[in-house]
Design a protein around this motif. Structure first.
Motif, PDB file in Angstrom:
ATOM      1  N   GLY A 256       5.926   8.275  19.222  1.00  0.00           N
ATOM      2  CA  GLY A 256       4.636   8.738  18.731  1.00  0.00           C
ATOM      3  C   GLY A 256       4.444   8.457  17.255  1.00  0.00           C
ATOM      4  O   GLY A 256       3.348   8.079  16.817  1.00  0.00           O
ATOM      5  N   SER A 257       5.502   8.621  16.458  1.00  0.00           N
ATOM      6  CA  SER A 257       5.393   8.358  15.023  1.00  0.00           C
ATOM      7  C   SER A 257       5.171   6.865  14.757  1.00  0.00           C
ATOM      8  O   SER A 257       4.481   6.490  13.802  1.00  0.00           O
ATOM      9  CB  SER A 257       6.646   8.839  14.297  1.00  0.00           C
ATOM     10  N   ARG A 258       5.738   6.024  15.607  1.00  0.00           N
ATOM     11  CA  ARG A 258       5.499   4.582  15.448  1.00  0.00           C
ATOM     12  C   ARG A 258       4.037   4.236  15.739  1.00  0.00           C
ATOM     13  O   ARG A 258       3.455   3.378  15.064  1.00  0.00           O
ATOM     14  CB  ARG A 258       6.413   3.793  16.382  1.00  0.00           C
ATOM     15  N   GLU A 259       3.469   4.903  16.734  1.00  0.00           N
ATOM     16  CA  GLU A 259       2.053   4.664  17.016  1.00  0.00           C
ATOM     17  C   GLU A 259       1.177   5.199  15.885  1.00  0.00           C
ATOM     18  O   GLU A 259       0.155   4.587  15.542  1.00  0.00           O
ATOM     19  CB  GLU A 259       1.666   5.319  18.345  1.00  0.00           C
ATOM     20  N   ALA A 260       1.559   6.317  15.290  1.00  0.00           N
ATOM     21  CA  ALA A 260       0.822   6.816  14.124  1.00  0.00           C
ATOM     22  C   ALA A 260       0.908   5.825  12.964  1.00  0.00           C
ATOM     23  O   ALA A 260      -0.054   5.655  12.204  1.00  0.00           O
ATOM     24  CB  ALA A 260       1.370   8.177  13.699  1.00  0.00           C
ATOM     25  N   LEU A 261       2.051   5.166  12.835  1.00  0.00           N
ATOM     26  CA  LEU A 261       2.188   4.126  11.816  1.00  0.00           C
ATOM     27  C   LEU A 261       1.255   2.957  12.116  1.00  0.00           C
ATOM     28  O   LEU A 261       0.629   2.402  11.210  1.00  0.00           O
ATOM     29  CB  LEU A 261       3.640   3.648  11.756  1.00  0.00           C
ATOM     30  N   ARG A 262       1.141   2.585  13.386  1.00  0.00           N
ATOM     31  CA  ARG A 262       0.208   1.519  13.761  1.00  0.00           C
ATOM     32  C   ARG A 262      -1.236   1.900  13.434  1.00  0.00           C
ATOM     33  O   ARG A 262      -2.031   1.054  13.003  1.00  0.00           O
ATOM     34  CB  ARG A 262       0.325   1.209  15.256  1.00  0.00           C
ATOM     35  N   VAL A 263      -1.574   3.163  13.645  1.00  0.00           N
ATOM     36  CA  VAL A 263      -2.921   3.628  13.305  1.00  0.00           C
ATOM     37  C   VAL A 263      -3.199   3.399  11.821  1.00  0.00           C
ATOM     38  O   VAL A 263      -4.245   2.866  11.434  1.00  0.00           O
ATOM     39  CB  VAL A 263      -3.097   5.112  13.665  1.00  0.00           C
ATOM     40  N   LEU A 264      -2.243   3.799  10.982  1.00  0.00           N
ATOM     41  CA  LEU A 264      -2.444   3.650   9.543  1.00  0.00           C
ATOM     42  C   LEU A 264      -2.422   2.186   9.129  1.00  0.00           C
ATOM     43  O   LEU A 264      -3.171   1.781   8.228  1.00  0.00           O
ATOM     44  CB  LEU A 264      -1.377   4.438   8.780  1.00  0.00           C
ATOM     45  N   GLU A 265      -1.573   1.379   9.762  1.00  0.00           N
ATOM     46  CA  GLU A 265      -1.561  -0.054   9.458  1.00  0.00           C
ATOM     47  C   GLU A 265      -2.940  -0.665   9.717  1.00  0.00           C
ATOM     48  O   GLU A 265      -3.455  -1.421   8.893  1.00  0.00           O
ATOM     49  CB  GLU A 265      -0.506  -0.759  10.308  1.00  0.00           C
ATOM     50  N   GLN A 266      -3.514  -0.325  10.858  1.00  0.00           N
ATOM     51  CA  GLN A 266      -4.841  -0.845  11.183  1.00  0.00           C
ATOM     52  C   GLN A 266      -5.877  -0.351  10.181  1.00  0.00           C
ATOM     53  O   GLN A 266      -6.764  -1.110   9.762  1.00  0.00           O
ATOM     54  CB  GLN A 266      -5.239  -0.443  12.599  1.00  0.00           C
ATOM     55  N   THR A 267      -5.782   0.910   9.795  1.00  0.00           N
ATOM     56  CA  THR A 267      -6.731   1.472   8.830  1.00  0.00           C
ATOM     57  C   THR A 267      -6.643   0.745   7.497  1.00  0.00           C
ATOM     58  O   THR A 267      -7.672   0.383   6.898  1.00  0.00           O
ATOM     59  CB  THR A 267      -6.464   2.967   8.636  1.00  0.00           C
ATOM     60  N   VAL A 268      -5.424   0.511   7.022  1.00  0.00           N
ATOM     61  CA  VAL A 268      -5.236  -0.156   5.732  1.00  0.00           C
ATOM     62  C   VAL A 268      -5.720  -1.604   5.793  1.00  0.00           C
ATOM     63  O   VAL A 268      -6.396  -2.091   4.871  1.00  0.00           O
ATOM     64  CB  VAL A 268      -3.754  -0.078   5.312  1.00  0.00           C
ATOM     65  N   LEU A 269      -5.387  -2.308   6.864  1.00  0.00           N
ATOM     66  CA  LEU A 269      -5.817  -3.704   6.987  1.00  0.00           C
ATOM     67  C   LEU A 269      -7.341  -3.804   7.081  1.00  0.00           C
ATOM     68  O   LEU A 269      -7.947  -4.710   6.500  1.00  0.00           O
ATOM     69  CB  LEU A 269      -5.161  -4.349   8.208  1.00  0.00           C
ATOM     70  N   LEU A 270      -7.960  -2.866   7.810  1.00  0.00           N
ATOM     71  CA  LEU A 270      -9.417  -2.877   7.913  1.00  0.00           C
ATOM     72  C   LEU A 270     -10.055  -2.563   6.556  1.00  0.00           C
ATOM     73  O   LEU A 270     -11.051  -3.182   6.171  1.00  0.00           O
ATOM     74  CB  LEU A 270      -9.884  -1.871   8.971  1.00  0.00           C
ATOM     75  N   GLN A 271      -9.478  -1.608   5.830  1.00  0.00           N
ATOM     76  CA  GLN A 271      -9.986  -1.301   4.489  1.00  0.00           C
ATOM     77  C   GLN A 271      -9.860  -2.513   3.570  1.00  0.00           C
ATOM     78  O   GLN A 271     -10.771  -2.805   2.786  1.00  0.00           O
ATOM     79  CB  GLN A 271      -9.223  -0.119   3.897  1.00  0.00           C
TER      80      GLN A 271
ATOM     81  N   ASN B  10       0.832  -1.194   0.000  1.00  0.00           N
ATOM     82  CA  ASN B  10       0.000   0.000   0.000  1.00  0.00           C
ATOM     83  C   ASN B  10       0.876   1.257   0.000  1.00  0.00           C
ATOM     84  O   ASN B  10       1.703   1.426   0.908  1.00  0.00           O
ATOM     85  CB  ASN B  10      -0.910  -0.010   1.227  1.00  0.00           C
ATOM     86  N   PRO B  11       0.757   2.138  -0.993  1.00  0.00           N
ATOM     87  CA  PRO B  11       1.656   3.303  -1.073  1.00  0.00           C
ATOM     88  C   PRO B  11       1.499   4.263   0.096  1.00  0.00           C
ATOM     89  O   PRO B  11       2.477   4.862   0.541  1.00  0.00           O
ATOM     90  CB  PRO B  11       1.272   3.956  -2.405  1.00  0.00           C
ATOM     91  N   GLN B  12       0.279   4.420   0.594  1.00  0.00           N
ATOM     92  CA  GLN B  12       0.073   5.309   1.733  1.00  0.00           C
ATOM     93  C   GLN B  12       0.796   4.776   2.969  1.00  0.00           C
ATOM     94  O   GLN B  12       1.413   5.544   3.732  1.00  0.00           O
ATOM     95  CB  GLN B  12      -1.422   5.446   2.008  1.00  0.00           C
ATOM     96  N   LEU B  13       0.766   3.475   3.149  1.00  0.00           N
ATOM     97  CA  LEU B  13       1.435   2.860   4.291  1.00  0.00           C
ATOM     98  C   LEU B  13       2.947   2.963   4.152  1.00  0.00           C
ATOM     99  O   LEU B  13       3.657   3.265   5.124  1.00  0.00           O
ATOM    100  CB  LEU B  13       1.001   1.397   4.408  1.00  0.00           C
ATOM    101  N   ASN B  14       3.465   2.750   2.953  1.00  0.00           N
ATOM    102  CA  ASN B  14       4.909   2.873   2.737  1.00  0.00           C
ATOM    103  C   ASN B  14       5.374   4.321   2.916  1.00  0.00           C
ATOM    104  O   ASN B  14       6.487   4.570   3.383  1.00  0.00           O
ATOM    105  CB  ASN B  14       5.274   2.362   1.344  1.00  0.00           C
ATOM    106  N   ALA B  15       4.536   5.272   2.541  1.00  0.00           N
ATOM    107  CA  ALA B  15       4.872   6.681   2.753  1.00  0.00           C
ATOM    108  C   ALA B  15       4.959   6.995   4.249  1.00  0.00           C
ATOM    109  O   ALA B  15       5.840   7.747   4.696  1.00  0.00           O
ATOM    110  CB  ALA B  15       3.842   7.580   2.076  1.00  0.00           C
ATOM    111  N   GLN B  16       4.051   6.418   5.038  1.00  0.00           N
ATOM    112  CA  GLN B  16       4.085   6.640   6.489  1.00  0.00           C
ATOM    113  C   GLN B  16       5.327   6.008   7.108  1.00  0.00           C
ATOM    114  O   GLN B  16       5.904   6.552   8.061  1.00  0.00           O
ATOM    115  CB  GLN B  16       2.823   6.064   7.129  1.00  0.00           C
ATOM    116  N   ARG B  17       5.763   4.880   6.587  1.00  0.00           N
ATOM    117  CA  ARG B  17       7.005   4.269   7.078  1.00  0.00           C
ATOM    118  C   ARG B  17       8.192   5.174   6.803  1.00  0.00           C
ATOM    119  O   ARG B  17       9.092   5.296   7.636  1.00  0.00           O
ATOM    120  CB  ARG B  17       7.197   2.900   6.406  1.00  0.00           C
ATOM    121  N   ALA B  18       8.202   5.811   5.629  1.00  0.00           N
ATOM    122  CA  ALA B  18       9.267   6.768   5.333  1.00  0.00           C
ATOM    123  C   ALA B  18       9.211   7.950   6.296  1.00  0.00           C
ATOM    124  O   ALA B  18      10.254   8.478   6.711  1.00  0.00           O
ATOM    125  CB  ALA B  18       9.151   7.246   3.887  1.00  0.00           C
TER     126      ALA B  18
END
Length: 461
Positions: free
Chosen positions: A127-142, A41-49
């Motif tokens: 905090g940024s790692r937790e924000a990454l977890r938020v997006l990971e959950q969002t992408v997996l749920l989507q 997922n490009p949005q998830l990879n962008a958040q990892r960056a």
């Protein structure tokens, strides 16, 4: 009667294939779809960056502990005209001047600003790692949602297609009966109207499936082909709602990210307060200069100086920054309470939807069974002249609606289980047991944390 068997058999086969049947040998599974979303997922990879970028705040803060070294080189010409008192003729010339100096500056104390900046940077990383977890959950749920959406819409389309085939057969039988005088022109018109409505429903189902296919490609990254059934993830959920609420207030990444935000704002207060304290530095310098003048060939100098700087008044901005940062801290604490309340509300809502989904599946299954029996009974009664063609058509449409309701209920049941897992804060590859390499943000952090020099990133860029 032949038409009834055709419709019922096809509808059952659709549901079994889409939701409860054996998995084909090369079928795509919901777990594989989640893996592709997690990896690509490009949005998830962008958040990892973004997390890797935030990691660099720590070595930047740690640089305050390290010395600053500067080398200065100089060369040039200067004209000199010296009139000596003892001589009748002046001394003049244009000598070349070369110089080199080395300066080393080390901060010994700065009101603990470096220590607090380092701790704040570490909290920002967390905090940024937790924000990454938020997006990971969002992408997996989507991904889970769109996977089930496609199963639902594909099954709905097949139900509508089979309904059209049955209605075409019903219309043919009605016309045959009209030709022999068993029914009236009104019965034929009712069959024609029902067929037209069935075709409209089929076209609507096709449109919905086309939209879902595009969303599937956008979120998961490939076209849906031979999807296997999706199943709930109840086995990963807490047993009771109170335990789920308690867990969500601890593990939900929105809550933990807000907690780290409080740490960052608290340390910012300390950093601003440190600006009121003295700063102590030591500076060592070594320099040499060649051919400074016509009479001096070389000069070497060395020095070591300790300096203490005590701020008295800087215009008042430093005090304003302290007050401002305290207000930001208070705001972040209130935001944490808001986040907790929202997390609790989301979990309770998702839990209620899951419980309702379980009951809706059972109700829809009972509705399908009863509708099948009713349709068969109405057709038999119509043969005996006790029911009209309209009664048969209505009973058939009721069965179609029941089939669609069952497909939708099963879809909602699975999606609700993923929603509860996300609200708790455990929708992650590790919990789901996905066959993928889990992205570990601490690897990059350890690679750059104590790096003193170098402009290449750990991956070689």
């Amino acid at each position: 009667m032949h038409g009834v068997k055709l419709f019922t058999g096809v509808a059952v086969s659709v549901l079994l294939t889409a939701l409860a049947g054996p998995t084909p040998a090369l079928a795509d599974t919901i777990e594989a779809a989640l893996v592709r979303s997690y990896q690509n997922n490009p949005q998830l990879n962008a958040q990892r960056a973004q997390v890797r970028s935030t990691d660099e705040n720590v070595p930047q803060a740690l640089s305050g502990y390290r010395p600053k070294v500067n080398v200065t080189l100089g060369t040039g010409y200067q004209y000199q005209d010296i009139q000596a008192a003892q001589k009748a003729s002046p001394i003049n010339g244009v000598p070349q001047s070369n110089s080199a100096s080395l300066n080393v500056t080390q901060t010994l104390y700065n009101g603990n600003q470096t220590a607090n900046k380092t701790r704040a940077a570490e909290s920002q990383v967390s905090g940024s790692r937790e924000a990454l977890r938020v997006l990971e959950q969002t992408v997996l749920l989507q991904a889970a949602t769109v996977y089930m959406d496609y199963l639902r819409d594909a099954a709905t389309l097949e139900v509508q297609r089979s309904n059209v085939r049955v209605l075409e057969q019903t219309l043919k039988q009605t016309r045959d009966r009209f030709n022999v005088g068993e029914v009236t022109r009104t019965d034929v018109a009712q069959s024609e109207a029902q067929l037209a409505a069935g075709r409209t429903q089929e076209l609507t189902a096709e449109s919905n499936l086309t939209t879902t296919r595009a969303n599937f490609r956008r979120i998961i990254g490939n076209e849906p082909v031979a999807l296997a059934p999706g199943s709930p993830v109840d086995r990963f959920l807490p047993k009771t709602l109170p335990s789920a609420v308690s867990l969500s207030l601890v593990e939900n990444p929105n809550v933990t990210a807000s907690m780290y935000g409080i740490d960052v704002n608290y340390l910012q207060v300390k950093i601003n307060e440190g600006a009121l304290l003295p700063t102590v530095t030591v500076q060592a310098a070594v320099s040499t200069a060649y051919q400074q003048t016509l009479t001096v060939f070389r000069t070497n100098t060395a020095s070591a100086i300790a300096t203490a700087s005590i701020p008295i008044f800087q215009g008042g901005a430093e005090y304003s920054l302290i007050r401002q940062s305290k207000e930001n801290l208070a705001q972040q604490r209130l935001n944490l309470e808001t986040t907790r309340d929202q997390t609790r509300a989301n979990l309770v809502q998702a839990w209620g939807q899951l419980e309702a989904g379980k009951a809706q599946v059972q109700s829809a299954q009972a509705q399908v069974t009863a509708s099948e029996i009713a349709l068969n009974g109405v057709r038999e009664e119509a043969k005996a002249g006790q029911r009209t063609t309209l009664d048969v058509l209505n009973a058939q449409q009721a069965l179609v609606n029941a089939r669609v309701a069952l497909v939708t209920a099963q879809h909602d049941r699975v999606v609700a289980s993923y929603s509860v897992l996300s609200a708790v804060g455990r929708l992650a590859p590790q919990v789901l047991g996905l066959n993928t390499t889990v992205y570990d943000p601490s690897v990059h952090y350890q690679q750059v944390r104590d790096s003193w020099v170098g402009v290449r990133t750990p991956d070689g860029r």
